[in-house]
Write a protein that holds these residues in place. Structure first.
Motif, PDB file in Angstrom:
ATOM      1  N   ASP A  12       6.736  -9.615  -2.942  1.00 30.29           N
ATOM      2  CA  ASP A  12       5.420  -8.980  -2.942  1.00 30.29           C
ATOM      3  C   ASP A  12       5.557  -7.495  -3.256  1.00 30.29           C
ATOM      4  OD1 ASP A  12       2.776  -8.593  -2.738  1.00 30.29           O
ATOM      5  OD2 ASP A  12       2.660  -8.836  -0.570  1.00 30.29           O
ATOM      6  N   SER A  13       6.063  -7.231  -4.460  1.00 26.89           N
ATOM      7  CA  SER A  13       6.301  -5.845  -4.832  1.00 26.89           C
ATOM      8  C   SER A  13       5.582  -5.557  -6.135  1.00 26.89           C
ATOM      9  CB  SER A  13       7.804  -5.616  -4.985  1.00 26.89           C
ATOM     10  OG  SER A  13       8.313  -6.583  -5.878  1.00 26.89           O
ATOM     11  N   GLY A  33      -9.970 -21.314  -7.217  1.00 26.24           N
ATOM     12  CA  GLY A  33     -10.810 -20.740  -6.160  1.00 26.24           C
ATOM     13  C   GLY A  33     -10.054 -20.381  -4.897  1.00 26.24           C
ATOM     14  N   SER A  34      -8.826 -20.842  -4.781  1.00 29.93           N
ATOM     15  CA  SER A  34      -8.087 -20.548  -3.536  1.00 29.93           C
ATOM     16  C   SER A  34      -6.586 -20.714  -3.765  1.00 29.93           C
ATOM     17  CB  SER A  34      -8.528 -21.503  -2.418  1.00 29.93           C
ATOM     18  OG  SER A  34      -8.179 -22.819  -2.768  1.00 29.93           O
ATOM     19  N   GLY A  35      -5.825 -20.265  -2.778  1.00 26.35           N
ATOM     20  CA  GLY A  35      -4.391 -20.549  -2.686  1.00 26.35           C
ATOM     21  C   GLY A  35      -3.550 -20.046  -3.843  1.00 26.35           C
ATOM     22  N   SER A 207       4.529 -20.192   1.855  1.00 24.38           N
ATOM     23  CA  SER A 207       3.871 -19.887   3.138  1.00 24.38           C
ATOM     24  C   SER A 207       2.380 -19.633   2.965  1.00 24.38           C
ATOM     25  CB  SER A 207       4.493 -18.623   3.752  1.00 24.38           C
ATOM     26  OG  SER A 207       5.860 -18.816   3.956  1.00 24.38           O
ATOM     27  N   ASN A 208       1.648 -19.930   4.000  1.00 20.56           N
ATOM     28  CA  ASN A 208       0.217 -19.614   4.085  1.00 20.56           C
ATOM     29  C   ASN A 208      -0.614 -20.183   2.948  1.00 20.56           C
ATOM     30  OD1 ASN A 208       0.718 -18.049   6.406  1.00 20.56           O
ATOM     31  ND2 ASN A 208       1.374 -16.339   5.100  1.00 20.56           N
ATOM     32  N   VAL A 235       6.410 -17.022  -1.256  1.00 23.22           N
ATOM     33  CA  VAL A 235       5.058 -16.498  -1.045  1.00 23.22           C
ATOM     34  C   VAL A 235       4.318 -16.658  -2.371  1.00 23.22           C
ATOM     35  CG1 VAL A 235       5.650 -14.876   0.797  1.00 23.22           C
ATOM     36  CG2 VAL A 235       5.866 -14.140  -1.581  1.00 23.22           C
ATOM     37  N   ILE A 236       3.002 -16.581  -2.307  1.00 23.31           N
ATOM     38  CA  ILE A 236       2.206 -16.817  -3.514  1.00 23.31           C
ATOM     39  C   ILE A 236       2.651 -15.900  -4.656  1.00 23.31           C
ATOM     40  CG2 ILE A 236      -0.128 -16.575  -4.470  1.00 23.31           C
ATOM     41  CD1 ILE A 236      -1.182 -17.835  -1.879  1.00 23.31           C
ATOM     42  N   GLN A 237       3.052 -14.671  -4.300  1.00 22.03           N
ATOM     43  CA  GLN A 237       3.477 -13.708  -5.320  1.00 22.03           C
ATOM     44  C   GLN A 237       4.672 -14.221  -6.139  1.00 22.03           C
ATOM     45  OE1 GLN A 237       1.746 -10.888  -5.803  1.00 22.03           O
ATOM     46  NE2 GLN A 237       3.000 -10.371  -7.581  1.00 22.03           N
TER      47      GLN A 237
END
Ligand code: COA
Length: 293
Positions: A12-13, A33-35, A207-208, A235-237
Motif C-alpha cells: 500500500d505504497s 462496485g465493491s472489494g 484481507s478485508n 491486500v487489495i493494493q
C-alpha cells in the motif's frame, strides 16, 4: 527458533507507474462496485483512466462511482447489469460508449461464492456460480469485443489459483474459474491478431474482502500466513498494482497468461515437512529426515 522471515514489503505504497499512463483511456469493470474490483478500478483511474462499473445493485454502484470519481479526479459512471443477462450487459456497454466514446480495458470481475461440499450442492447452486462467473465472462466478452478490437485493448479476468488442485467446498468456483482460464487463453489466441490481449489475475487470500469473509473458516485474519512464503496475506493494493502492470504497455507482449498474486502460497507443497522451519533450520530438518538430507 524465531524464523527470520522477511515479510514482503507492504504494497500500500505510492505507485511505481507514472500517474497519467492511462490518460484518455476507458475501463469497463464488472463487479466494480465493491472489494477487489473497486480497488482495481481505483488504481486505473488514479493513473488517468475514466471508468464504468457494472453490477446488480444500483445504490452500491452509484455510491462507489461517486467515491471513485472524488478520490481520483477522473470520471466513473455506474451501469446496472446482471452479467448473466446479455441484454443488460449490452445496455451497460452502450451507456459507457455514449459517455466516453471508447473502451480500452475490461475487467471481468463479477463473481459469486460460498462454501459448500459438492455432494451437498444443488443443481441450481452449481449453475448459479457457473452462470455468474463463466457465462458472465463470456457475455462480457461478447458485449465489449467490438470496442476492444477498435482500441486494441486488453482484458483481465479475476481468477483463482486453487482450482489447479482440489480445494474442498469450492468445486463450483473451481470449475467456473478453470473455464475462465480457458476462455482467456482462447481470447488471447483468437483476438491477438486484432491487437487485443487477455490475461487472468489470480489473487490468493486478500484481507478485508467479501470473498475472504465468505471463505474463512475460523474468521482469523492472518490464518494463512504460515503457509505463505513471503509471510503475509495480500491486500487489495497488491491486485491493483498487478492490474496496472498488466494493462500498461510494460506488459504489451504478455497475453494468455495467469498472474498469481499470492506471496507464493500455491508454490508450497504442503506435506509432512514443517514449513518454514525446514528451510530456516536445516539442522532440525536433517534430524527430521533421519540422515536422508
Ligand atoms: N451453500 C449452498 N448453496 C447455496 C449457498 C450456500 N452457502 N448460497 C446459495 N446457495 C444456493 C441457493 O440455495 C440456490 O440454490 P437452490 O435454488 O437449489 O436452493 C442457489 O445457490 C442460488 O442462490 P440465490 O441466492 O437464489 O442466487 P443469487 O443469484 O441471488 O445469488 C450467490 C448468487 C449465491 C452467489 C450469492 O452468494 C451472491 O449473490 N453473492 C454475492 C457475490 C459474492 O459471492 N461475492 C464474493 C465473490 S468471491
Amino acid at each position: 527458533m524465531a524464523p527470520p522471515v522477511v515479510r514482503a514489503r507492504f504494497a500500500d505504497s505510492e505507485s511505481v507507474f507514472k500517474p497519467d499512463i492511462f490518460k484518455g483511456k476507458v475501463l469497463f469493470c464488472t463487479g466494480g462496485g465493491s472489494g477487489i474490483c473497486k480497488g482495481m478500478t481505483y488504481a486505473m483511474m488514479k493513473h488517468g483512466a475514466n471508468a464504468a462499473i457494472a453490477g446488480r445493485k444500483l445504490d452500491r454502484l452509484t455510491q462507489a462511482a461517486e467515491e471513485l470519481s472524488k478520490g481520483t479526479g477522473n470520471t466513473c459512471i455506474p451501469t446496472q447489469a446482471d452479467v448473466r443477462k446479455p441484454d443488460q450487459l449490452k445496455d451497460a456497454v452502450r451507456k459507457t460508449i455514449e459517455k466516453f466514446g471508447r473502451i480500452d480495458f475490461v475487467i471481468c470481475g463479477a463473481a459469486g461464492n460460498f462454501l459448500a461440499p459438492l455432494s451437498g450442492l444443488s443443481e441450481n447452486a452449481f449453475r448459479t456460480v457457473m452462470e455468474i462467473d463463466t457465462l458472465g465472462t463470456f457475455n462480457t466478452f461478447k458485449a465489449t469485443i467490438p470496442y476492444l478490437r477498435e482500441s486494441h485493448g486488453s482484458y483481465i479476468h479475476v481468477g483463482v489459483a486453487f482450482h489447479r488442485r482440489g480445494l474442498p467446498y469450492q468445486a463450483h468456483v473451481s470449475a467456473a474459474k478453470a473455464a475462465i482460464d480457458s476462455l482467456s487463453r482462447v481470447i488471447a489466441v483468437e483476438e491477438g491478431p486484432w491487437g487485443v490481449r487477455s490475461n487472468v489475475i489470480a489473487p490468493g487470500p486478500i484481507s478485508n474482502t467479501e470473498g475472504m469473509s465468505r471463505l474463512r473458516v475460523s474468521g482469523d485474519e492472518g490464518a494463512f500466513e504460515s503457509f505463505i512464503p513471503l509471510g503475509r496475506e495480500g491486500v487489495i493494493q497488491d491486485i491493483a498494482n498487478a492490474t496496472v502492470f498488466l494493462f500498461s504497455d510494460a506488459a504489451s507482449l504478455i497475453t494468455g497468461e495467469a498472474l498469481v498474486v499470492d506471496g507464493g502460497l500455491q508454490q508450497l507443497s504442503t506435506s509432512s515437512v514443517p514449513y518454514p522451519e525446514a528451510v530456516l533450520d536445516p539442522e532440525s530438518a536433517r534430524k527430521l529426515f533421519k540422515g536422508k538430507l
